[in-house]
Every structure is written in structure tokens, then in C-alpha cells.
Design an enzyme around this catalytic site. Structure first.
Site, PDB file in Angstrom:
ATOM      1  N   SER A   1      -2.403   0.666   7.057  1.00 28.91           N
ATOM      2  CA  SER A   1      -1.414   0.176   6.098  1.00 28.91           C
ATOM      3  C   SER A   1      -1.294  -1.332   6.245  1.00 28.91           C
ATOM      4  CB  SER A   1      -0.062   0.819   6.381  1.00 28.91           C
ATOM      5  OG  SER A   1       0.972   0.099   5.727  1.00 28.91           O
ATOM      6  N   SER A   2      -1.002  -2.020   5.149  1.00 24.86           N
ATOM      7  CA  SER A   2      -0.872  -3.482   5.238  1.00 24.86           C
ATOM      8  C   SER A   2       0.322  -3.893   6.099  1.00 24.86           C
ATOM      9  CB  SER A   2      -0.768  -4.109   3.848  1.00 24.86           C
ATOM     10  OG  SER A   2       0.378  -3.642   3.177  1.00 24.86           O
ATOM     11  N   CYS A   3       1.217  -2.932   6.395  1.00 27.17           N
ATOM     12  CA  CYS A   3       2.335  -3.307   7.268  1.00 27.17           C
ATOM     13  C   CYS A   3       1.887  -3.454   8.722  1.00 27.17           C
ATOM     14  CB  CYS A   3       3.485  -2.318   7.140  1.00 27.17           C
ATOM     15  SG  CYS A   3       3.160  -0.747   7.904  1.00 27.17           S
TER      16      CYS A   3
ATOM     17  N   TYR B   1       6.066   2.326  12.631  1.00 23.67           N
ATOM     18  CA  TYR B   1       5.008   2.851  11.759  1.00 23.67           C
ATOM     19  C   TYR B   1       3.736   2.024  11.929  1.00 23.67           C
ATOM     20  CZ  TYR B   1       2.776   4.293   7.339  1.00 23.67           C
ATOM     21  OH  TYR B   1       1.909   4.783   6.395  1.00 23.67           O
TER      22      TYR B   1
ATOM     23  N   LYS C   1       0.035   3.377  13.135  1.00 21.47           N
ATOM     24  CA  LYS C   1      -1.143   3.187  12.279  1.00 21.47           C
ATOM     25  C   LYS C   1      -2.208   2.349  12.995  1.00 21.47           C
ATOM     26  CE  LYS C   1      -0.521   5.458   8.506  1.00 21.47           C
ATOM     27  NZ  LYS C   1      -1.542   6.403   8.041  1.00 21.47           N
TER      28      LYS C   1
ATOM     29  N   HIS D   1       9.581   4.561  -1.480  1.00 18.73           N
ATOM     30  CA  HIS D   1       9.151   3.170  -1.602  1.00 18.73           C
ATOM     31  C   HIS D   1       9.751   2.558  -2.866  1.00 18.73           C
ATOM     32  CE1 HIS D   1       5.917   4.579   1.189  1.00 18.73           C
ATOM     33  NE2 HIS D   1       6.180   3.403   1.712  1.00 18.73           N
TER      34      HIS D   1
HETATM   35  O1  GFB Z   1       8.660  -0.259  -0.929  1.00 15.12           O
HETATM   36  P1  GFB Z   1       9.401  -0.772   0.214  1.00 15.12           P
HETATM   37  O2  GFB Z   1      10.399   0.132   0.832  1.00 15.12           O
HETATM   38  O3  GFB Z   1       8.291  -1.231   1.211  1.00 15.12           O
HETATM   39  O4  GFB Z   1      10.255  -2.077  -0.218  1.00 15.12           O
HETATM   40  P2  GFB Z   1       7.948  -2.382   2.253  1.00 15.12           P
HETATM   41  C1  GFB Z   1       9.657  -3.221  -0.788  1.00 15.12           C
HETATM   42  C2  GFB Z   1      10.716  -4.243  -1.153  1.00 15.12           C
HETATM   43  O5  GFB Z   1      11.467  -3.752  -2.263  1.00 15.12           O
HETATM   44  C3  GFB Z   1      11.743  -4.581  -0.079  1.00 15.12           C
HETATM   45  C4  GFB Z   1      12.843  -3.935  -2.043  1.00 15.12           C
HETATM   46  O6  GFB Z   1      12.004  -5.975  -0.106  1.00 15.12           O
HETATM   47  C5  GFB Z   1      12.973  -3.812  -0.526  1.00 15.12           C
HETATM   48  O7  GFB Z   1      14.194  -4.372  -0.074  1.00 15.12           O
HETATM   49  N1  GFB Z   1      13.592  -2.929  -2.817  1.00 15.12           N
HETATM   50  C6  GFB Z   1      14.407  -3.184  -3.871  1.00 15.12           C
HETATM   51  C7  GFB Z   1      13.607  -1.603  -2.609  1.00 15.12           C
HETATM   52  N2  GFB Z   1      14.991  -2.071  -4.312  1.00 15.12           N
HETATM   53  C8  GFB Z   1      14.497  -1.055  -3.554  1.00 15.12           C
HETATM   54  C9  GFB Z   1      14.708   0.349  -3.553  1.00 15.12           C
HETATM   55  O8  GFB Z   1      15.482   0.907  -4.343  1.00 15.12           O
HETATM   56  N3  GFB Z   1      13.999   1.073  -2.622  1.00 15.12           N
HETATM   57  C10 GFB Z   1      13.153   0.485  -1.740  1.00 15.12           C
HETATM   58  N4  GFB Z   1      12.473   1.241  -0.865  1.00 15.12           N
HETATM   59  N5  GFB Z   1      12.946  -0.853  -1.701  1.00 15.12           N
HETATM   60  C11 GFB Z   1       7.220  -0.369   3.637  1.00 15.12           C
HETATM   61  C12 GFB Z   1       7.196   0.032   5.083  1.00 15.12           C
HETATM   62  O9  GFB Z   1       7.706  -1.618   3.595  1.00 15.12           O
HETATM   63  O10 GFB Z   1       5.917  -0.417   3.091  1.00 15.12           O
HETATM   64  C13 GFB Z   1       6.426   1.281   5.237  1.00 15.12           C
HETATM   65  O11 GFB Z   1       8.520   0.111   5.558  1.00 15.12           O
HETATM   66  C14 GFB Z   1       5.060   1.189   4.580  1.00 15.12           C
HETATM   67  O12 GFB Z   1       6.299   1.615   6.564  1.00 15.12           O
HETATM   68  C15 GFB Z   1       5.195   0.708   3.164  1.00 15.12           C
HETATM   69  O13 GFB Z   1       4.244   0.354   5.319  1.00 15.12           O
HETATM   70  C16 GFB Z   1       3.852   0.510   2.467  1.00 15.12           C
HETATM   71  O14 GFB Z   1       6.714  -3.033   1.754  1.00 15.12           O
HETATM   72  O15 GFB Z   1       9.083  -3.312   2.544  1.00 15.12           O
END
Ligand code: GFB
Length: 314
Positions: A109-111, A138, A142, A181
Site C-alpha cells: 500500500s502507498s501508506c 497497517y 504491509k 475510505h
Molecule cells: O481514504 P482515507 O481514509 O485514507 O482518507 P488515507 C483520505 C483523506 O480524506 C483524509 C479525508 O485526509 C481524510 O481526513 N476525508 C474527508 C475522509 N472526508 C472523509 C470521510 O468521510 N471518510 C474518510 N475515510 N476520509 C488510508 C490508511 O489513509 O489509506 C489506510 O489509513 C490505507 O491504512 C488507505 O492505507 C489506502 O489515505 O488517509
């Protein structure tokens, strides 16, 4: 070149976002796709995984199973994220080796990229610094899988390779408002806001973080290309090489869903890393490119959400 025709390919995690896309892509290939629902095979159970692998002895394994979730889910359950993903990686990769399976593709994962490395993220930067705090457990699990692939290839001559996808979305996503996500969560939130006549759509964080999004079917094509032809031991980035701010993503989601109200940024939620755009020159050099634009992919994902809502209501 590893010809997939006539082969038995085990897609671990076949019902998930990437696994289901892999099954769609493999349906065009003259091969047998092996799957094992969680009720039959718990990938966290070492003895079961070893027994299953030896009994079915696939020609290749694609490890697309993972305990995944958005930033909220990662923060809420860090122990589950590190434990389940580490144990599944250990079990699947080691059992594949014990069953004398030569070909395996693991999804990173890119994270996994450290926070303080140059952008765009190049494969060489993996494991060169500390993980971003919201998804460190995570990322650690990974990274274990990626390093295992290198180790088993080096010590046993296996062809165990790994890919590093950016943020993925598409059919079979988890449209969970709190744990999903950003794409599935905001699609669902915008739809519900439209249906309820709400005037505002809450968006977590500041809206300034940037993310790179790839439709799952595009990702699956890249993964099959790697499984067929990639011989290197370094992981390979899979993405578009382009990023968009969360604010602009939210605006696009409003257009797609038809929500006409205002965005409200809720800074009580974390932003996560500010950018994780990847250098995708390696996968481009192999002849793969994303074909589905973000706008087109969001339209498709919204249709998937609507059809699942309709099925749920029926
Ligand atoms: O998709 P997301 O949870 O993944 O969030 P990450 C991406 C961005 O969207 C963050 C914002 O800056 C969130 O604060 N965001 C805005 C939201 N509104 C929302 C919402 O309603 N839901 C969510 N979820 N985000 C994940 C990792 O990080 O990426 C995982 O935590 C995994 O482990 C995944 O690697 C691909 O890119 O921040």
C-alpha cells in the site's frame, strides 16, 4: 514470462475491492480461479492456511486479502490492523512456500512510504524512515509482506513479487460512513445528504490533503501484468501519478451524486499525510497505464453504491 493460461490461480480476498476486480480480469483468461470464503478458510489461522495450500496447490497466489479501512478505522483499531494483516501475510507467504508454489504477488500500500521522503514517492524510499502516524500499524504489517516476498525469493529462488497500489476505489467497496475510505464514505454521505434534503456535507479534515486514486479494475490489469512478466525483487508502484485535493474530490463527488449543498470541513477529524503521490515510471515502462478517469470511475462507483442500496432495500 509466466503464462497464466491453463494455470490455477488462488485469489486470496476474492470478495474484496481488489480481489473482485482480479476475478473480473481473470475471467478473460483461460485459467482456473481458486477462491476460499472466510467461512471456509480463515487466513489468520496458520494450520488451516498450510493445509489449504497443500491440498489445493495453486500455480500462483495473489494475496489481495487484508483487513482494510479508512483513516477512522485505522485509528480506531490499530491492534487489529497490525495483527490481522501481519499474520495473514506470514501465513499466506510461508504456506505458499511450504506448498512449493513458485509464483506469488503480494499487495502492499502507498501508506508504507515514510513521511519524510521526496515526492513523487519512488520505490527506493520504502523503509527509509518513519511511517505516518494514522496508519503506522497497517503500514508495518504491509511492509512485512513486501520484505517477506524479497526474502523468500532471495533464499529459496521463489518468484514472490509485490505491488504498491495508491488509494483504490470501485465496485465492492465498503460504503461505511465511519470506517470506509474517503471515496466510498463521501459517495454514501453525499447521496444520503441529497436524499434527506440536507444543505451541508461534512468533509473530514481541512480538505487540503492530496490523494492519488485508481479504479480497482485498472489496478487489477496492472497486477496481472506484474504476475505475468515482472522479474525484479523490488516492489512496483501502481497508480496514476496524479493527485487531487480532498476538497476537489468532494466537489466532484457532489457533481456525481447530484448533491447541491455546501461542503463543510470538519477539522476535528485528522488529515493524515499531506500527499502520497507516487512515481509510476516503472509500471508505465512495462506498458501499463490507467484507463478509467477519476470522474468516470466515480460515476461507476456511484452506480455500484446505488445498486447495492437497491438490493439491500429489496
Ligand atoms: O481514504 P482515507 O481514509 O485514507 O482518507 P488515507 C483520505 C483523506 O480524506 C483524509 C479525508 O485526509 C481524510 O481526513 N476525508 C474527508 C475522509 N472526508 C472523509 C470521510 O468521510 N471518510 C474518510 N475515510 N476520509 C488510508 C490508511 O489513509 O489509506 C489506510 O489509513 C490505507 O491504512 C488507505 O492505507 C489506502 O489515505 O488517509
Amino acid at each position: 514470462m509466466f503464462d497464466l493460461s491453463g494455470k490455477r490461480i488462488f485469489v486470496a480476498g476474492h470478495s474484496g475491492l481488489v480481489g473482485s476486480a482480479l476475478c473480473r480480469a481473470l475471467s478473460d483468461v483461460d485459467c482456473t480461479v481458486l477462491t476460499a470464503p472466510r467461512s471456509v478458510l480463515d487466513l489468520r489461522d496458520q494450520a488451516s492456511v498450510q493445509a489449504w495450500m497443500i491440498a489445493h496447490k495453486p500455480d500462483a497466489v495473489i494475496m489481495a486479502a487484508a483487513h482494510v479501512g479508512g483513516i477512522g478505522a485505522n485509528i480506531a483499531a490499530p491492534a487489529t490492523f497490525v495483527h490481522d494483516n501481519a499474520v495473514m501475510a506470514l501465513n499466506v507467504i510461508h504456506s505458499a512456500h511450504l506448498a512449493n508454489i513458485n509464483h506469488l504477488l503480494f499487495l502492499g500500500s502507498s501508506c508504507m512510504y515514510p513521511v519524510d521522503v521526496p515526492l513523487p514517492l519512488r520505490e527506493e524510499s520504502l523503509l527509509s524512515g518513519r511511517f505516518e502516524v494514522t496508519n503506522a500499524p497497517y503500514a508495518l504489517a504491509k511492509s512485512l509482506g513486501v520484505e517477506m516476498c524479497r526474502a523468500y525469493s532471495a533464499q529459496y529462488g521463489r518468484r514472490y513479487i509485490s505491488a504498491v497500489p495508491c488509494n483504490l476505489y470501485g465496485p465492492q467497496d465498503r460504503y461505511d460512513l465511519e470506517r470506509g475510505h474517503v471515496v466510498p464514505a463521501l459517495l454514501a454521505k453525499a447521496h444520503l445528504a441529497k436524499m434527506s434534503g440536507a444543505r451541508e456535507l461534512p468533509v473530514w479534515g481541512s480538505g487540503t490533503p492530496r490523494r492519488e486514486f485508481l479504479y480497482s479494475d485498472d489496478c487489477a490489469r496492472a497486477l496481472l501484468l506484474l504476475l505475468r512478466s515482472y522479474e525484479g525483487d523490488a516492489p512496483v508502484n501502481v497508480g496514476t501519478g496524479e493527485e487531487i485535493s480532498i476538497a476537489n474530490l468532494a466537489r466532484m463527488i457532489c457533481e456525481v451524486t447530484g448533491f447541491k449543498g455546501d461542503l463543510v470541513f470538519d477539522r476535528s477529524h485528522p488529515d493524515g499525510v499531506s500527499s502520497k503521490v507516487m512515481d509510476v515510471s516503472r509500471i508505465h515502462a512495462m506498458g501499463w497505464r490507467a484507463e478509467i478517469s477519476l470522474r468516470d470511475g466515480l460515476e461507476r462507483a456511484y452506480q455500484d453504491y446505488l445498486s447495492r442500496e437497491a438490493a439491500h432495500a429489496a
